[in-house]
Design a protein around this motif. Sequence first.
Motif, PDB file in Angstrom:
ATOM      1  N   ARG A 146       0.834  -1.216   0.000  1.00 13.21           N
ATOM      2  CA  ARG A 146       0.000   0.000   0.000  1.00 13.21           C
ATOM      3  C   ARG A 146       0.867   1.264   0.000  1.00 13.21           C
ATOM      4  N   LEU A 147       1.932   1.255   0.785  1.00 15.71           N
ATOM      5  CA  LEU A 147       2.835   2.404   0.832  1.00 15.71           C
ATOM      6  C   LEU A 147       3.431   2.660  -0.547  1.00 15.71           C
ATOM      7  N   LEU A 148       3.962   1.634  -1.170  1.00 15.95           N
ATOM      8  CA  LEU A 148       4.580   1.799  -2.492  1.00 15.95           C
ATOM      9  C   LEU A 148       3.576   2.331  -3.503  1.00 15.95           C
ATOM     10  N   GLU A 149       2.372   1.809  -3.488  1.00 15.16           N
ATOM     11  CA  GLU A 149       1.359   2.275  -4.429  1.00 15.16           C
ATOM     12  C   GLU A 149       0.972   3.733  -4.167  1.00 15.16           C
ATOM     13  N   ARG A 150       0.903   4.134  -2.909  1.00 11.68           N
ATOM     14  CA  ARG A 150       0.613   5.547  -2.583  1.00 11.68           C
ATOM     15  C   ARG A 150       1.716   6.462  -3.106  1.00 11.68           C
ATOM     16  N   LEU A 151       2.940   5.944  -3.170  1.00 15.73           N
ATOM     17  CA  LEU A 151       4.081   6.724  -3.644  1.00 15.73           C
ATOM     18  C   LEU A 151       4.232   6.685  -5.168  1.00 15.73           C
ATOM     19  N   GLY A 152       3.327   5.994  -5.855  1.00 13.88           N
ATOM     20  CA  GLY A 152       3.349   5.959  -7.314  1.00 13.88           C
ATOM     21  C   GLY A 152       4.016   4.750  -7.931  1.00 13.88           C
ATOM     22  N   PHE A 153       4.518   3.841  -7.126  1.00 16.30           N
ATOM     23  CA  PHE A 153       5.128   2.621  -7.663  1.00 16.30           C
ATOM     24  C   PHE A 153       4.044   1.739  -8.283  1.00 16.30           C
ATOM     25  N   VAL A 154       4.427   0.990  -9.311  1.00 14.23           N
ATOM     26  CA  VAL A 154       3.515   0.033  -9.937  1.00 14.23           C
ATOM     27  C   VAL A 154       4.142  -1.353  -9.873  1.00 14.23           C
ATOM     28  N   ARG A 155       3.266  -2.348  -9.761  1.00  9.92           N
ATOM     29  CA  ARG A 155       3.784  -3.717  -9.728  1.00  9.92           C
ATOM     30  C   ARG A 155       4.212  -4.120 -11.125  1.00  9.92           C
ATOM     31  N   GLU A 156       5.472  -4.468 -11.236  1.00  6.43           N
ATOM     32  CA  GLU A 156       6.052  -4.866 -12.505  1.00  6.43           C
ATOM     33  C   GLU A 156       6.036  -6.381 -12.673  1.00  6.43           C
ATOM     34  N   ALA A 157       6.137  -7.101 -11.550  1.00  5.03           N
ATOM     35  CA  ALA A 157       6.188  -8.562 -11.635  1.00  5.03           C
ATOM     36  C   ALA A 157       5.779  -9.176 -10.300  1.00  5.03           C
ATOM     37  N   LEU A 158       5.334 -10.402 -10.375  1.00  7.08           N
ATOM     38  CA  LEU A 158       5.084 -11.214  -9.194  1.00  7.08           C
ATOM     39  C   LEU A 158       5.795 -12.533  -9.411  1.00  7.08           C
ATOM     40  N   HIS A 159       6.797 -12.797  -8.579  1.00  7.58           N
ATOM     41  CA  HIS A 159       7.574 -14.032  -8.687  1.00  7.58           C
ATOM     42  C   HIS A 159       7.065 -15.015  -7.640  1.00  7.58           C
ATOM     43  N   LEU A 160       6.486 -16.107  -8.101  1.00  6.15           N
ATOM     44  CA  LEU A 160       5.943 -17.110  -7.192  1.00  6.15           C
ATOM     45  C   LEU A 160       7.057 -18.009  -6.674  1.00  6.15           C
ATOM     46  N   SER A 161       6.987 -18.355  -5.395  1.00  7.31           N
ATOM     47  CA  SER A 161       7.995 -19.220  -4.754  1.00  7.31           C
ATOM     48  C   SER A 161       9.398 -18.745  -5.103  1.00  7.31           C
ATOM     49  N   TYR A 162       9.645 -17.472  -4.927  1.00  8.39           N
ATOM     50  CA  TYR A 162      10.846 -16.814  -5.430  1.00  8.39           C
ATOM     51  C   TYR A 162      12.012 -16.816  -4.463  1.00  8.39           C
ATOM     52  N   GLU A 163      11.722 -16.706  -3.181  1.00  9.83           N
ATOM     53  CA  GLU A 163      12.809 -16.523  -2.226  1.00  9.83           C
ATOM     54  C   GLU A 163      12.553 -17.342  -0.972  1.00  9.83           C
ATOM     55  N   GLU A 164      13.625 -17.969  -0.481  1.00 12.27           N
ATOM     56  CA  GLU A 164      13.516 -18.688   0.779  1.00 12.27           C
ATOM     57  C   GLU A 164      14.054 -17.806   1.889  1.00 12.27           C
ATOM     58  N   THR A 165      13.215 -17.584   2.892  1.00  8.73           N
ATOM     59  CA  THR A 165      13.609 -16.782   4.041  1.00  8.73           C
ATOM     60  C   THR A 165      13.418 -17.620   5.299  1.00  8.73           C
ATOM     61  N   HIS A 166      13.592 -16.996   6.446  1.00 14.04           N
ATOM     62  CA  HIS A 166      13.438 -17.682   7.724  1.00 14.04           C
ATOM     63  C   HIS A 166      12.017 -18.198   7.928  1.00 14.04           C
ATOM     64  N   LYS A 167      11.042 -17.675   7.207  1.00 12.00           N
ATOM     65  CA  LYS A 167       9.661 -18.141   7.360  1.00 12.00           C
ATOM     66  C   LYS A 167       9.252 -19.141   6.286  1.00 12.00           C
ATOM     67  N   GLY A 168      10.168 -19.461   5.372  1.00  7.05           N
ATOM     68  CA  GLY A 168       9.881 -20.424   4.307  1.00  7.05           C
ATOM     69  C   GLY A 168       9.976 -19.783   2.932  1.00  7.05           C
ATOM     70  N   ILE A 169       9.390 -20.440   1.945  1.00  6.71           N
ATOM     71  CA  ILE A 169       9.408 -19.950   0.571  1.00  6.71           C
ATOM     72  C   ILE A 169       8.364 -18.845   0.431  1.00  6.71           C
ATOM     73  N   CYS A 170       8.782 -17.726  -0.172  1.00  2.00           N
ATOM     74  CA  CYS A 170       7.912 -16.551  -0.294  1.00  2.00           C
ATOM     75  C   CYS A 170       7.712 -16.166  -1.752  1.00  2.00           C
ATOM     76  N   ASP A 171       6.520 -15.652  -2.025  1.00  2.00           N
ATOM     77  CA  ASP A 171       6.267 -14.974  -3.293  1.00  2.00           C
ATOM     78  C   ASP A 171       6.758 -13.543  -3.127  1.00  2.00           C
ATOM     79  N   VAL A 172       7.356 -12.994  -4.178  1.00  2.00           N
ATOM     80  CA  VAL A 172       7.915 -11.646  -4.103  1.00  2.00           C
ATOM     81  C   VAL A 172       7.349 -10.794  -5.237  1.00  2.00           C
ATOM     82  N   ALA A 173       6.825  -9.640  -4.866  1.00  2.00           N
ATOM     83  CA  ALA A 173       6.332  -8.665  -5.837  1.00  2.00           C
ATOM     84  C   ALA A 173       7.417  -7.623  -6.083  1.00  2.00           C
TER      85      ALA A 173
END
Length: 192
Positions: A146-173
């Motif tokens: 929401r913050l990024l969109e308020r600042l004018g950013f647009v979603r360019e991509a959504l990467h599914l199962s893109y990154e493994e972090t301490h909480k598991g595999i994450c989708d990254v926008a």
Amino acid sequence: MIQHAASTSRIAIPTLTTPRFVMRPLRRSDAAALLPTLGDEAQCRYLSRPAFSSEEELWSWLADPSWTGLTWIAQDTDGQVVGRFVAVPQDEAGVEEIGYITCANRQGKGIALECTAALIAHLFGGDKPAHRLKAEVDADNVPSIRLLERLGFVREALHLSYEETHKGICDVAIYTLSREAYAASASQMRDT
């Protein structure tokens, strides 16, 4: 998602000001101020790593000399640290990745919006302005999106199962903002 810490930087980091805050370079004492937030698992849910267990561990991460990014620490008029804001040059010239976190006890007060807007203005201005900014965000991190969109950013991509972090595999926008879109938006706001 920014993978690393703030820099003790060999580049001079200019002080940025907003109506309510001063954004200045990192200091050693900032580790103590940031630990209540970055030492809390709930606050670190969307970071690429788990919460920090000590001030020393956090400072080691914040002051890692191998990191190429720049860090601004936002403080209020009383000198209290309210957040951390970063810009990381990307492999493509003129592209910077931004990141931000507001201290837990100050969230919900518009700090991230105000300080990130100042950082964006700085990155698109100056002698060597960026031509594009990007932010990688855990797709579940609705407040950040929401913050990024308020600042004018647009979603360019959504990467599914893109990154493994301490909480598991994450989708990254991936969100981006071009200098041209920013300038057009700023001009439109001035005209209204």
